[in-house]
Structure formats: C-alpha cells, structure tokens
Design a protein around this motif. Structure first.
Motif, short mmCIF file in Angstrom:
data_model
loop_
_atom_site.label_atom_id
_atom_site.label_comp_id
_atom_site.label_asym_id
_atom_site.label_seq_id
_atom_site.Cartn_x
_atom_site.Cartn_y
_atom_site.Cartn_z
N ALA A 93 0.82 -1.21 0.00
CA ALA A 93 0.00 0.00 0.00
C ALA A 93 0.86 1.26 0.00
O ALA A 93 0.38 2.34 -0.39
CB ALA A 93 -0.92 0.00 1.22
N THR A 94 2.12 1.13 0.41
CA THR A 94 3.01 2.29 0.40
C THR A 94 3.18 2.84 -1.02
O THR A 94 3.17 4.05 -1.24
CB THR A 94 4.39 1.92 0.98
OG1 THR A 94 4.21 1.43 2.30
CG2 THR A 94 5.31 3.13 0.99
N LEU A 95 3.33 1.94 -1.98
CA LEU A 95 3.47 2.38 -3.37
C LEU A 95 2.17 3.00 -3.87
O LEU A 95 2.19 4.00 -4.59
CB LEU A 95 3.87 1.20 -4.27
CG LEU A 95 4.04 1.55 -5.75
CD1 LEU A 95 5.13 2.60 -5.94
CD2 LEU A 95 4.36 0.29 -6.57
N LEU A 96 1.03 2.40 -3.50
CA LEU A 96 -0.25 2.99 -3.89
C LEU A 96 -0.36 4.40 -3.33
O LEU A 96 -0.79 5.33 -4.04
CB LEU A 96 -1.40 2.12 -3.40
CG LEU A 96 -2.81 2.62 -3.71
CD1 LEU A 96 -3.04 2.68 -5.22
CD2 LEU A 96 -3.86 1.74 -3.05
N GLY A 97 0.02 4.57 -2.06
CA GLY A 97 0.00 5.90 -1.48
C GLY A 97 0.93 6.86 -2.21
O GLY A 97 0.61 8.04 -2.38
N ALA A 98 2.08 6.36 -2.68
CA ALA A 98 3.01 7.20 -3.41
C ALA A 98 2.40 7.67 -4.73
O ALA A 98 2.56 8.83 -5.13
CB ALA A 98 4.31 6.44 -3.67
N TYR A 99 1.67 6.78 -5.41
CA TYR A 99 1.00 7.17 -6.65
C TYR A 99 -0.04 8.27 -6.38
O TYR A 99 -0.09 9.28 -7.09
CB TYR A 99 0.32 5.97 -7.30
CG TYR A 99 1.21 5.17 -8.22
CD1 TYR A 99 1.58 5.66 -9.46
CD2 TYR A 99 1.68 3.91 -7.85
CE1 TYR A 99 2.39 4.93 -10.32
CE2 TYR A 99 2.50 3.17 -8.70
CZ TYR A 99 2.85 3.69 -9.94
OH TYR A 99 3.67 2.97 -10.77
N TYR A 100 -0.86 8.06 -5.36
CA TYR A 100 -1.89 9.05 -5.07
C TYR A 100 -1.29 10.38 -4.59
O TYR A 100 -1.80 11.45 -4.92
CB TYR A 100 -2.85 8.50 -4.01
CG TYR A 100 -3.80 7.45 -4.54
CD1 TYR A 100 -4.17 7.43 -5.88
CD2 TYR A 100 -4.35 6.47 -3.71
CE1 TYR A 100 -5.03 6.46 -6.37
CE2 TYR A 100 -5.21 5.50 -4.20
CZ TYR A 100 -5.55 5.51 -5.53
OH TYR A 100 -6.41 4.56 -6.02
N THR A 101 -0.20 10.31 -3.84
CA THR A 101 0.47 11.53 -3.41
C THR A 101 1.04 12.28 -4.61
O THR A 101 0.95 13.51 -4.69
CB THR A 101 1.58 11.21 -2.41
OG1 THR A 101 1.01 10.57 -1.26
CG2 THR A 101 2.30 12.48 -1.97
N ALA A 102 1.63 11.52 -5.54
CA ALA A 102 2.17 12.15 -6.74
C ALA A 102 1.07 12.82 -7.56
O ALA A 102 1.23 13.94 -8.06
CB ALA A 102 2.89 11.10 -7.59
#
Length: 441
Positions: free
Chosen positions: A265-274
């Motif tokens: 989920a950390t990568l998913l959060g990184a996508y949404y943050t980007a």
C-alpha cells in the motif's frame, strides 16, 4: 521587497482575486472548510467500519461514501423551485448551514448512545442534499463579483484550495482518528462548515433578491437551459464522459499495485500523493491560462490527461509511470477551472446557479458509475488492461470532442466571430434566446 518581485506580484492573475474586498474575506473560511472535508474523506469510511455489522463492512463503506455525495443530485431537483434565483452567497451559505447541522448531529447521537449505521447514513445523506447548490453558489459568486477576465483565476483559487486540502486532510485525519476516533473528526468537519456559514453571513452583504426570470420556473429549469444551448450541452457531455472513464481507475489502481507490481500500500500511497502534488501545481498554473482559448484548452486537457495515463496502462517501470501519474494530476487539475469559466461565460447571471447546480448533479453521478463499471471490467480483462482501456478511451473522447468543435466552428462562421468580438469587448453574455450561443466544446 525587490522590484522584480513586486512587479511579478502585480502581474499575477491571482492578485485581483485575493485583493478583492469581499472575496478576500471568505477565502479563509473556504480554506478551513476544505480542510475539514479533506479529513472527512477518511473519517466517513472509518466510522462506517466501526458501525457496520461484522462481515458486511465493504457494503456499508460503499453506501456511506454514496450517502455523503449522491443525494446532492436529488437536492438539485427537490429544492430547485425554492433556491433558483438566489444569490451565490445565499446558496453557498445555506449549504454550509445544512452540512454543519447534519454532521454535528452525528457526534451528538454518538454521545447519546443512539448512533447506528442506519441513522449515520441518514445524517450523511441529509448533509449532502444542498451540495450541488452550494458548489453552484461559490462559482456564481465569482461571476457576480468579478469581471469575466478574472473568472478563470478565481476558479483556480477555489480548486487549488480544495486540492491542497485533499493532500493535507487525510493524513491529519489519520492522526486525529488515532487520538480521538472518527466521530470527532466528523465533529471537526461540522465545525469548519459552521465557520464557513458564519463567514458568508458576516463577510458578505445580505440579499434576498430573486431574479424575476426565475419566478415560477420549473424544478428542472437548469437542465432545460443546458439542453437549449449547444455550448453547455456539449460541455456537460464531455465532462460526464471524462469523469465516467476515469471512474474505473479507482478500482484498477489498487489491484494493479498489488497483483501486477506485487507491491504494498506504500506504493499505492506514493502514486496518489504524486497525483495530488501534480494536481496542486496544476491548480496554481490554471490561473495563468486566462489568455488561452478556453474551449480548446478544456478539450486539450482531456487529451493530455489520457496520454499521461498511458504509461500506467502500458506497464512501464515505476520510474516512468509514477512521474507520468503526477503529470496526469497536473493536467487534470485545471479542468474544473476552465469548464466552470465556460459555464460562467455561456449562461447569464440569473441562470447560472440553476445551470451549475444541474451540471453538478449530473457530474456527481459520473465517477461512481464509472467506478461501478471498474469492478466487472477489471474482473474481465485485468487491472493493467483496464488502465490502458481508460487512457485510450479518454484520448479518443478528447479527439472526438475536438472534431465536433472544429466542425461546429466551421459551421457557425460569422456567428462565432460575433461572439468572440462581444467577449473581447468585455460585455456580459445576454440571457438565452437573445444572443447566439458560443460554440460547444
């Protein structure tokens, strides 16, 4: 202050907006309320998890999210005769009052030991009933207070405030939920709407004017105005299709990260943050597009967004797809500002609240319907192919809209020239039926 910096500030498209004697009074209230709504995105679903019966949490989360948004479509029709013709400040203020009261009832019911999942959903739905009218009121207020040349920067200020809140609000909500629980985050959201309601009441002059055009109008007069004007109808169709085609991304992205990329989920959060960071930059950039042709810019945003989504659908490495997703957020952000500016130019001030409320009532359904499509689509073809299909479909949508726009412009000839000349002269558009409609996007 250095001379070059002073000149830059004076030349900024945002200076007339933030220095306006009335608008500058309500912008802090809008920022506080937007932050509360950003926190509510997390709190609404988290409280639904706590209240829902064990084993049925997924269903009740979906219903809670729908209850917090979809009733605004019904409110557009139910309250159409009562609210049509009111000033922008009145519409936005009444929406804030209803939201504050309905959301405040949730912690009150919790303290009384009466809060059930059923009552919770009823109160969420009640809070959303005037949301389309409130949004219409904010953009109508801009049209009432500012000349046309400042509409786009003012719209961009509103969307940038909202974009910033979506970045800051959720992590803040997570902290507060861990400390006090989701019901008290909703209480904070209610308090921010109360602040906004007081801001509208105290910062702006009171008016009870109802435009004579609107007396006796039907509940669906806003839809009728859109249907009669090809410019507005074309813009609404484009927006609905654009938002609908983006809806499956909400389903495909998490599954793409977990199943295709085998990441957390950390990568998913990184996508949404980007995406959110790109959107924040795009919101700021939007005000500088005021000299661009709005119709072509709006269509170009659709095409550019679809192109920026292609790296995700093509399975490119994270080092390429993550910046591309940020670019997609940057391109997406100005869409609401430019599309609202087109509505503000195409409808008279008297018609604008009803037209914008009708537009909002339809758009609020587009993304949820697209998200519902995402489930079976991902199940049929997979997450990454779904992202690719969405990207390609959005590009095709933009190209088709561009083709219609060019065909209509070629067909209008001198009529389009007349509209352009009237816009350059700075005169406000006449009510429908008295002047040619601008070309559809």
């Amino acid at each position: 202050m250095p001379l070059h910096l002073a000149r830059l500030l004076r030349a900024s498209p945002y200076r007339p907006v933030v220095s306006h004697p009335l608008l500058r009074r309500i912008l802090p209230g809008l920022a506080v309320s937007a932050l509360g709504d950003g926190m509510a995105v997390v709190a609404v679903t988290w409280l639904a998890i706590q209240l829902a019966p064990q084993g049925q949490r997924g269903l009740w989360i979906a219903v809670a999210v729908a209850a917090y948004t979809l009733p605004s479509a019904a409110g557009t029709v139910i309250f159409g005769r009562l609210l049509r013709g009111r000033s922008g400040a009145q519409l936005a203020g009444w929406d804030a009052i209803l939201r504050a009261a309905a959301l405040a009832a949730i912690p009150i019911a919790h303290l009384a030991g009466m809060l059930t999942i059923g009552l919770y959903l009823v109160l969420l739905a009640a809070s959303a009933l005037l949301h389309s009218w409130g949004s219409a009121g904010r953009f109508t207020l801009i049209a009432e207070l500012l000349p046309q040349r400042h509409h786009l920067p003012a719209n961009a200020v509103l969307t940038t405030i909202s974009g910033f809140a979506t970045i800051v609000g959720p992590p803040l909500a997570g902290i507060l939920i861990g400390w006090a629980g989701p019901v008290w985050v909703i209480a904070v959201d209610a308090a921010t709407f109360a602040v906004l309601a007081l801001t509208y009441r105290l910062a702006l002059p009171a008016t009870g004017t109802i435009h004579s055009y609107e007396r006796g109008a039907s509940r669906t007069a806003g839809f009728a105005v859109i249907r009669r004007q090809p410019a507005l109808l074309g813009l609404l169709v484009l927006s609905v299709a654009f938002f609908f085609l983006f809806g499956p991304v909400y389903v495909a992205m998490p599954l793409h990260v977990t199943d295709d990329l085998h990441a957390s989920a950390t990568l998913l959060g990184a996508y949404y943050t980007a995406f959110g960071a790109g959107g924040l930059v795009g919101g700021v950039v939007a005000g500088h597009l005021r000299h661009w042709p709005l119709r072509a810019t709006t269509i170009g945003i659709v095409i550019g967004f679809g192109v920026a989504m292609l790296p995700l659908g093509l399975g490119m490495p994270i080092g390429l797809s993550l910046p591309a997703f940020a670019l997609a957020g940057l391109i997406w952000a100005p869409y609401m500002s430019t599309s609202m500016a087109l509505f503000q130019r195409s409808a008279s001030t008297e018609q604008l609240p009803a037209v914008l409320a009708a537009n909002g009532a339809v758009l609020v359904l587009a993304v949820p319907l697209g998200t519902m499509l995402g489930g079976p689509l991902v199940g049929a073809v997979g997450a990454r192919p779904t992202l690719l299909l969405c990207a390609v479909a959005i590009v095709v949508l933009g190209l088709v809209a561009a083709g219609f726009s060019l065909a209509r412009r070629d067909g209008t000839g001198s009529g389009a020239t007349e509209v352009s000349a009237r816009r350059r002269s700075g005169r406000r558009p006449a009510p429908a039926g008295r002047a040619p409609s601008p070309p559809a996007p």
